[in-house]
Motif scaffolding. Structure first.
Motif, short mmCIF file in Angstrom:
data_model
loop_
_atom_site.label_atom_id
_atom_site.label_comp_id
_atom_site.label_asym_id
_atom_site.label_seq_id
_atom_site.Cartn_x
_atom_site.Cartn_y
_atom_site.Cartn_z
N ILE A 176 -10.95 9.36 -2.09
CA ILE A 176 -9.83 8.23 -2.39
C ILE A 176 -8.94 8.30 -1.17
CG2 ILE A 176 -8.10 7.66 -3.93
CD1 ILE A 176 -10.05 8.57 -6.26
N PHE A 177 -8.66 9.49 -0.91
CA PHE A 177 -7.65 9.54 0.46
C PHE A 177 -8.03 8.93 1.58
CE2 PHE A 177 -5.52 13.58 -1.88
CZ PHE A 177 -5.10 12.84 -2.63
N ASP A 178 -9.42 9.16 1.90
CA ASP A 178 -9.83 8.65 3.14
C ASP A 178 -10.04 7.11 3.09
OD1 ASP A 178 -11.17 9.28 5.68
OD2 ASP A 178 -12.88 8.34 4.90
N ARG A 179 -10.00 6.62 1.97
CA ARG A 179 -10.15 5.04 1.95
C ARG A 179 -8.66 4.59 2.06
NH1 ARG A 179 -13.77 1.38 0.34
NH2 ARG A 179 -15.23 3.03 0.89
N ILE A 180 -7.54 5.26 1.36
CA ILE A 180 -6.23 5.05 1.57
C ILE A 180 -5.95 4.95 2.96
CG2 ILE A 180 -3.90 5.74 0.99
CD1 ILE A 180 -4.76 6.67 -1.74
N ARG A 181 -6.48 5.85 3.54
CA ARG A 181 -6.09 5.84 5.08
C ARG A 181 -6.69 4.72 6.01
NH1 ARG A 181 -7.55 11.19 8.32
NH2 ARG A 181 -9.70 10.75 7.43
N GLU A 182 -7.89 4.63 5.53
CA GLU A 182 -8.40 3.29 6.18
C GLU A 182 -7.66 1.96 5.73
OE1 GLU A 182 -12.86 1.30 5.90
OE2 GLU A 182 -12.80 3.12 5.32
N ASN A 183 -7.47 1.87 4.47
CA ASN A 183 -6.69 0.67 4.20
C ASN A 183 -5.17 0.49 4.74
OD1 ASN A 183 -8.82 -0.14 2.56
ND2 ASN A 183 -7.74 0.40 0.60
N PHE A 184 -4.70 1.60 5.22
CA PHE A 184 -3.33 1.39 6.12
C PHE A 184 -3.79 0.82 7.23
CE2 PHE A 184 -1.12 4.64 2.98
CZ PHE A 184 -0.17 3.84 2.32
N ASN A 188 1.54 -3.25 0.64
CA ASN A 188 2.36 -2.12 0.42
C ASN A 188 1.49 -1.12 -0.16
OD1 ASN A 188 1.92 -2.58 -2.30
ND2 ASN A 188 3.63 -4.06 -2.63
N THR A 189 2.13 0.06 -0.25
CA THR A 189 1.66 1.25 -0.57
C THR A 189 0.88 1.21 -1.80
OG1 THR A 189 3.34 2.60 0.61
CG2 THR A 189 2.04 3.82 -1.04
N VAL A 190 1.31 0.55 -2.83
CA VAL A 190 0.91 0.48 -3.99
C VAL A 190 -0.47 -0.32 -4.17
CG1 VAL A 190 0.93 -0.51 -6.45
CG2 VAL A 190 3.00 0.67 -5.55
N GLN A 191 -0.56 -1.34 -3.44
CA GLN A 191 -1.64 -2.39 -3.22
C GLN A 191 -2.79 -1.57 -2.46
OE1 GLN A 191 0.36 -5.48 -1.30
NE2 GLN A 191 0.45 -6.72 -3.03
N VAL A 192 -2.51 -0.76 -1.54
CA VAL A 192 -3.52 -0.04 -0.70
C VAL A 192 -4.03 1.01 -1.68
CG1 VAL A 192 -3.48 1.78 1.07
CG2 VAL A 192 -2.19 -0.29 1.60
N ILE A 193 -3.40 1.65 -2.52
CA ILE A 193 -3.92 2.79 -3.41
C ILE A 193 -4.67 2.13 -4.32
CG2 ILE A 193 -3.49 4.53 -4.92
CD1 ILE A 193 -0.74 5.27 -3.53
N ASP A 194 -4.43 0.92 -4.98
CA ASP A 194 -5.20 0.32 -6.07
C ASP A 194 -6.49 -0.16 -5.48
OD1 ASP A 194 -3.61 0.52 -8.04
OD2 ASP A 194 -2.44 -1.29 -7.72
N LYS A 212 3.40 6.86 3.26
CA LYS A 212 3.32 5.40 3.85
C LYS A 212 2.58 5.25 5.06
CE LYS A 212 7.97 6.92 6.19
NZ LYS A 212 7.78 8.33 5.61
N ARG A 213 2.67 4.12 5.36
CA ARG A 213 1.58 3.78 6.81
C ARG A 213 1.83 4.67 7.96
NH1 ARG A 213 1.68 -0.91 6.37
NH2 ARG A 213 -0.31 -1.49 5.64
N GLU A 214 2.99 4.96 8.19
CA GLU A 214 3.54 5.62 9.31
C GLU A 214 3.01 7.06 9.24
OE1 GLU A 214 5.39 3.65 7.64
OE2 GLU A 214 5.52 1.89 9.23
N ASP A 215 2.67 7.61 7.99
CA ASP A 215 2.39 9.17 7.74
C ASP A 215 0.96 9.35 8.49
OD1 ASP A 215 4.79 9.89 6.84
OD2 ASP A 215 4.28 9.42 4.94
#
Length: 317
Positions: free
Chosen positions: A208-216, A223-229, A293-296
């Motif tokens: 899940i974390f890897d997909r979050i990073r890819e989505n960013f 936004n962050t919530v939409q990326v995680i969902d 956040k994206r910058e992280d």
């Protein structure tokens, strides 16, 4: 591989607070039962008598178990050892009864059922050995937790590492809470299952974390919530395939593995179910609340996108 694809993102984070309150209450209940009832430790931890007996032909392990249990021994462990003709019996320590008296009593009952049974060896496992096993088990658990945290901090970001460790400890404590509440026997096999659940749970979090990073990187307007969902929704098919296949195997051990594998499979079953839950509603939600956040995650990509020769690089419109 995908069995299905969900077109619209499911708003998981919309209900994250409610699910985490439930998780906290479940976690608190598990800690309460661990403190008040404690774990029902097996012979490996508490000490007792270990017997090895041999038969002239394949031993009826279930028959041996019933014979020994009929003598009044609670939580006796009986399993094949080496070959199908060799049986290992673990007896819990009893007050006022020596190890020799226990072994003689059990051997007499076994010989009454089968005169050809032979005693290969008998030994007493003292509480000092049990204390050493408990200490080594806690050390192993601590090393796994530290290793996972360091790995995630290097691969992703420290906020993800903190979120994953909290979620993983949530799974472990809840497993232990179940064993404390029902007073199921906690053996070395169960400890091995707990350590396996740690690695299994963090694997789901990493996906899940890897997909979050890819989505960013791909969806800059989200936004962050939409990326995680979106990350959780897009990995649901993979989650069902992976965890469904694993659970089928564990369920077969639970139903057909007999008493030896019963609690091992039970711990894995609880760990798999709560591992999926914690990766989605605990780990992802905590990462969100920690301000991921994206910058992280895409600092290097941001720098590459800016042309140092362009005087307008980095300017906003």
């Amino acid at each position: 591989m995908e069995f299905f694809k969900i077109r619209r993102d499911i708003p998981f984070m919309e209900n994250a607070l409610v699910f985490n309150i439930i998780s906290f209450l479940t976690f608190a209940a598990a800690v309460f039962f661990l403190v008040t009832k404690g774990l029902h430790l097996s012979v490996e931890f508490t000490g007792g008598t270990v017997m090895e007996v041999g038969y002239s032909q394949s031993a009826d392990v279930e028959g041996v178990r019933k014979t020994v249990a009929g003598l009044g021994f609670a939580d006796v462990q009986v399993q094949n050892f080496g070959t199908s003709r060799d049986v290992l019996i673990r007896l819990p320590a009893q007050k006022g009864v020596s190890s020799a008296q226990q072994s003689e009593k059990v051997l007499g009952a076994l010989k009454a059922a089968d005169p050809n049974v032979q005693l290969r060896r008998t030994e007493f496992v003292g509480p000092q050995v049990g204390e050493e096993l408990a200490t080594d088990g806690l050390k192993a658990l601590g090393m796994v937790v530290v290793g996972i945290m360091v790995y995630l901090a290097f691969r992703f970001e420290w906020k993800f590492a903190v979120a994953a460790i909290i979620a993983n400890l949530h799974d472990v404590v809840i497993i232990l809470g179940f064993f404390a509440f029902f007073q199921w026997e906690f053996s070395l096999a169960v400890l091995a299952a707990v350590l396996a659940v740690l690695g299994y749970s963090v694997n789901e979090s990493v996906v899940i974390f890897d997909r979050i990073r890819e989505n960013f990187r791909r969806h800059r307007k989200m936004n962050t919530v939409q990326v995680i969902d979106n990350a959780i929704t897009s990995t649901i098919s993979r989650t069902i395939i992976t965890h469904g296949s694993t659970q089928i195997m564990v369920l077969s051990m639970l139903l057909f593995g007999g008493p030896t594998l019963h609690y091992f499979a039970m711990a894995l079953t609880i760990g798999i179910l709560f591992g999926i839950y914690s990766s989605v509603f605990v780990a992802a939600a905590i990462a969100m609340w920690l301000g991921i956040k994206r910058e992280d995650l895409v600092k290097s990509a941001t720098k590459k996108d800016e042309d140092p020769a362009d005087p307008n690089a980095g300017a906003t419109v």
